[in-house]
Scaffold this motif. Structure first.
Motif, PDB file in Angstrom:
ATOM      1  N   LYS A 151       0.878  -1.099  -0.122  1.00 14.71           N
ATOM      2  CA  LYS A 151       0.006   0.175   0.106  1.00 14.71           C
ATOM      3  C   LYS A 151       1.069   1.171  -0.058  1.00 14.71           C
ATOM      4  CE  LYS A 151      -1.539  -2.130   3.616  1.00 14.71           C
ATOM      5  NZ  LYS A 151      -1.008  -3.541   3.409  1.00 14.71           N
ATOM      6  N   PHE A 152       0.663   2.251  -0.761  1.00 16.00           N
ATOM      7  CA  PHE A 152       1.129   3.566  -0.984  1.00 16.00           C
ATOM      8  C   PHE A 152       0.226   4.591  -0.446  1.00 16.00           C
ATOM      9  CE2 PHE A 152       3.527   0.768  -3.679  1.00 16.00           C
ATOM     10  CZ  PHE A 152       4.725   0.826  -3.629  1.00 16.00           C
ATOM     11  N   LEU A 153       0.774   5.428   0.262  1.00 13.12           N
ATOM     12  CA  LEU A 153      -0.166   6.719   0.667  1.00 13.12           C
ATOM     13  C   LEU A 153       0.647   7.692  -0.053  1.00 13.12           C
ATOM     14  CD1 LEU A 153      -2.502   7.223   2.803  1.00 13.12           C
ATOM     15  CD2 LEU A 153      -0.369   7.611   4.342  1.00 13.12           C
ATOM     16  N   VAL A 154      -0.695   8.632  -0.665  1.00 15.97           N
ATOM     17  CA  VAL A 154      -0.200   9.677  -1.382  1.00 15.97           C
ATOM     18  C   VAL A 154      -0.873  10.918  -0.816  1.00 15.97           C
ATOM     19  CG1 VAL A 154      -0.188  10.558  -3.736  1.00 15.97           C
ATOM     20  CG2 VAL A 154      -0.017   8.149  -3.400  1.00 15.97           C
ATOM     21  N   ASN A 155      -0.318  12.080  -0.738  1.00 14.16           N
ATOM     22  CA  ASN A 155      -0.599  13.316  -0.095  1.00 14.16           C
ATOM     23  C   ASN A 155      -1.502  13.982  -1.240  1.00 14.16           C
ATOM     24  OD1 ASN A 155       1.074  14.735  -1.793  1.00 14.16           O
ATOM     25  ND2 ASN A 155       2.478  15.382  -0.029  1.00 14.16           N
ATOM     26  N   ARG A 156      -2.175  14.854  -0.703  1.00 13.27           N
ATOM     27  CA  ARG A 156      -3.125  15.896  -1.626  1.00 13.27           C
ATOM     28  C   ARG A 156      -2.461  16.472  -2.824  1.00 13.27           C
ATOM     29  NH1 ARG A 156      -8.338  16.529   0.722  1.00 13.27           N
ATOM     30  NH2 ARG A 156      -8.342  16.187   2.943  1.00 13.27           N
ATOM     31  N   GLU A 157      -1.105  16.509  -2.728  1.00 17.52           N
ATOM     32  CA  GLU A 157      -0.182  17.326  -3.850  1.00 17.52           C
ATOM     33  C   GLU A 157       0.125  15.976  -4.896  1.00 17.52           C
ATOM     34  OE1 GLU A 157       0.601  18.242  -0.646  1.00 17.52           O
ATOM     35  OE2 GLU A 157      -1.169  19.728  -1.035  1.00 17.52           O
ATOM     36  N   GLY A 158      -0.374  14.713  -4.736  1.00 16.00           N
ATOM     37  CA  GLY A 158       0.027  13.728  -5.757  1.00 16.00           C
ATOM     38  C   GLY A 158       1.352  13.054  -5.368  1.00 16.00           C
ATOM     39  N   GLN A 159       1.894  13.307  -4.179  1.00 14.70           N
ATOM     40  CA  GLN A 159       3.302  12.861  -3.679  1.00 14.70           C
ATOM     41  C   GLN A 159       3.181  11.719  -2.897  1.00 14.70           C
ATOM     42  OE1 GLN A 159       6.095  14.096  -5.029  1.00 14.70           O
ATOM     43  NE2 GLN A 159       5.076  15.737  -6.098  1.00 14.70           N
ATOM     44  N   PRO A 160       3.959  10.653  -3.160  1.00 21.30           N
ATOM     45  CA  PRO A 160       4.024   9.361  -2.356  1.00 21.30           C
ATOM     46  C   PRO A 160       4.612   9.648  -1.197  1.00 21.30           C
ATOM     47  CG  PRO A 160       4.720   8.892  -4.662  1.00 21.30           C
ATOM     48  CD  PRO A 160       4.685  10.144  -4.464  1.00 21.30           C
ATOM     49  N   VAL A 161       3.967   9.445  -0.006  1.00 17.19           N
ATOM     50  CA  VAL A 161       4.693   9.772   1.305  1.00 17.19           C
ATOM     51  C   VAL A 161       4.814   8.695   2.245  1.00 17.19           C
ATOM     52  CG1 VAL A 161       3.852  12.309   1.196  1.00 17.19           C
ATOM     53  CG2 VAL A 161       2.436  10.541   2.089  1.00 17.19           C
ATOM     54  N   GLY A 162       4.400   7.493   1.845  1.00 19.84           N
ATOM     55  CA  GLY A 162       4.334   6.292   2.654  1.00 19.84           C
ATOM     56  C   GLY A 162       4.216   4.969   1.983  1.00 19.84           C
ATOM     57  N   ARG A 163       4.998   4.150   2.453  1.00 20.04           N
ATOM     58  CA  ARG A 163       4.893   2.804   1.816  1.00 20.04           C
ATOM     59  C   ARG A 163       4.320   1.724   2.885  1.00 20.04           C
ATOM     60  NH1 ARG A 163       8.862  -0.313  -2.209  1.00 20.04           N
ATOM     61  NH2 ARG A 163       8.201  -2.459  -1.806  1.00 20.04           N
ATOM     62  N   PHE A 164       3.466   1.188   2.687  1.00 17.54           N
ATOM     63  CA  PHE A 164       3.204   0.055   3.817  1.00 17.54           C
ATOM     64  C   PHE A 164       3.132  -1.436   3.179  1.00 17.54           C
ATOM     65  CE2 PHE A 164       1.513   4.019   5.091  1.00 17.54           C
ATOM     66  CZ  PHE A 164       1.714   4.104   6.418  1.00 17.54           C
ATOM     67  N   GLU A 165       3.948  -2.457   3.676  1.00 16.92           N
ATOM     68  CA  GLU A 165       3.984  -3.586   2.985  1.00 16.92           C
ATOM     69  C   GLU A 165       2.740  -4.642   3.485  1.00 16.92           C
ATOM     70  OE1 GLU A 165       6.328  -4.199   0.891  1.00 16.92           O
ATOM     71  OE2 GLU A 165       7.424  -2.199   1.352  1.00 16.92           O
ATOM     72  N   PRO A 166       2.651  -5.625   2.636  1.00 18.66           N
ATOM     73  CA  PRO A 166       1.491  -6.549   2.778  1.00 18.66           C
ATOM     74  C   PRO A 166       1.222  -6.775   4.281  1.00 18.66           C
ATOM     75  CG  PRO A 166       2.775  -7.169   1.156  1.00 18.66           C
ATOM     76  CD  PRO A 166       3.602  -6.170   1.719  1.00 18.66           C
ATOM     77  N   THR A 167       2.496  -7.000   5.123  1.00 16.23           N
ATOM     78  CA  THR A 167       2.225  -7.458   6.569  1.00 16.23           C
ATOM     79  C   THR A 167       1.645  -6.224   7.393  1.00 16.23           C
ATOM     80  OG1 THR A 167       4.583  -6.588   6.830  1.00 16.23           O
ATOM     81  CG2 THR A 167       4.153  -9.034   6.363  1.00 16.23           C
ATOM     82  N   ALA A 168       1.498  -5.213   6.828  1.00 20.32           N
ATOM     83  CA  ALA A 168       0.904  -4.011   7.429  1.00 20.32           C
ATOM     84  C   ALA A 168      -0.555  -3.930   7.403  1.00 20.32           C
ATOM     85  CB  ALA A 168       1.546  -2.785   7.035  1.00 20.32           C
TER      86      ALA A 168
END
Length: 183
Positions: A151-168
């Motif tokens: 899972k990738f978390l992206v802010n309102r400006e379209g920038q990826p700000v986090g990565r969460f692996e399947p185990t998360a």
């Protein structure tokens, strides 16, 4: 560059610009219907229902690269997600998320958010790590997607700000989601 520069194929094969999601907080996740992590659809749907009115969108990208765990057609994937997990967020068309044929969006996401390891406290970390070492050791190399439900978390400006692996668990992302929605 940001995620708005990319297009993706819908489940009907049409091109959709991710610029349509400008101003939203996004979770971009590669999915599969027959994976041990498939129950994460429920938590993702719960997050979507809780935060969609505040600007959260979840974009699911089915992928059959990991032990053939997404064998169905695009229509079958859509039906599975709706019937089994009540999914109402967008599920795109099937495509690769790693390797030479990876969708450009996923090449970008993995360049921007490097692999930092699986969650040490997750009960599934040891199982996934051992399975990868035994059957797919090349998947552990580099920053590419390791398995379904990265899972990738992206802010309102379209920038990826986090990565969460399947185990998360998707719920483990909630604090970060709330911060981004408040910005």
């Amino acid at each position: 560059m940001n995620v708005y520069d990319f297009k993706a194929k819908t489940s009907r094969g049409e091109e959709k610009s991710l610029a349509d999601y400008k101003g939203k907080v996004l979770i971009i996740v590669n999915t599969a219907s027959k994976c041990g992590f498939t129950p994460q659809f429920k938590e993702l749907q719960d997050l979507y229902m809780k935060y969609k009115d505040r600007g959260l969108e979840i974009l699911g990208f089915p992928c059959d690269q990991f032990a053939h765990q997404e064998p169905g057609s695009n229509q079958e994937v859509q039906e599975f997600c709706r019937l089994n997990y009540g999914v109402t967020f967008r599920i795109f068309g099937k495509g690769d998320v790693r390797g030479d044929n990876a969708q450009p969006l996923f090449k970008y996401l993995t360049e921007e958010q490097k692999f930092k390891g699986f969650e040490p406290d997750s009960p599934s970390t040891e199982m996934l790590t051992n399975a990868l070492k035994s059957h797919f050791p090349e998947y552990l190399e580099g920053d590419s997607i390791k398995w379904n439900f990265t899972k990738f978390l992206v802010n309102r400006e379209g920038q990826p700000v986090g990565r969460f692996e399947p185990t998360a668990s998707p719920v483990s992302m909630e604090t970060e989601i709330e911060k981004l929605l408040a910005e």
